[in-house]
Design a protein around this motif. Structure first.
Motif, PDB file in Angstrom:
ATOM      1  N   THR A 169       0.930  -1.219   0.243  1.00 18.86           N
ATOM      2  CA  THR A 169      -0.150   0.082   0.006  1.00 18.86           C
ATOM      3  C   THR A 169       0.803   1.214   0.079  1.00 18.86           C
TER       4      THR A 169
ATOM      5  N   ARG B 289       0.128   4.623 -12.292  1.00 18.37           N
ATOM      6  CA  ARG B 289       0.059   3.408 -13.161  1.00 18.37           C
ATOM      7  C   ARG B 289       1.408   2.336 -12.586  1.00 18.37           C
TER       8      ARG B 289
ATOM      9  N   GLY C 142       1.416   1.609  -9.644  1.00 21.03           N
ATOM     10  CA  GLY C 142       0.700   1.043  -8.460  1.00 21.03           C
ATOM     11  C   GLY C 142       0.537   1.709  -7.077  1.00 21.03           C
TER      12      GLY C 142
ATOM     13  N   GLU D 236      -1.367   4.253  -4.863  1.00 24.00           N
ATOM     14  CA  GLU D 236      -3.056   4.497  -4.705  1.00 24.00           C
ATOM     15  C   GLU D 236      -2.913   5.789  -4.557  1.00 24.00           C
TER      16      GLU D 236
END
Length: 89
Positions: free
Chosen positions: A2, A60, A62, A64
């Protein structure tokens, strides 16, 4: 994984900047930054400063996208947030 990225809202040096953080670990954040080609000098204790033109690319890859308030809330909840008092020390 994350890794969070807020919108490029923060003016400095004639451009706008985003903050890239992890709500899991600094190791995760550094690994993502390295894969994305973000220099270590862009790291500021609990986040990387990234220029506005990298925002879409990082999403793009990854990251968030979150609003700035959510980014700070999640960073605090993770225990990784460096407070203003700690920055001054």
């Amino acid at each position: 994984m994350t890794v969070l990225l807020d919108p490029p809202l923060w003016p400095q040096h004639g451009r706008l900047w985003s903050h890239l953080v992890s709500d899991v670990s600094l190791d995760e954040l550094h690994a993502f930054a390295e894969r994305a080609g973000i220099p270590r000098r862009a790291f500021d204790r609990d986040h990387y400063d990234v220029p506005d033109e990298r925002h879409d690319e990082l999403v793009r890859l990854g990251a968030e996208p979150v609003d700035a308030r959510d980014l700070v809330r999640r960073l605090r909840a993770s225990g990784l947030r460096v407070t203003a008092r700690e920055r001054r020390a």
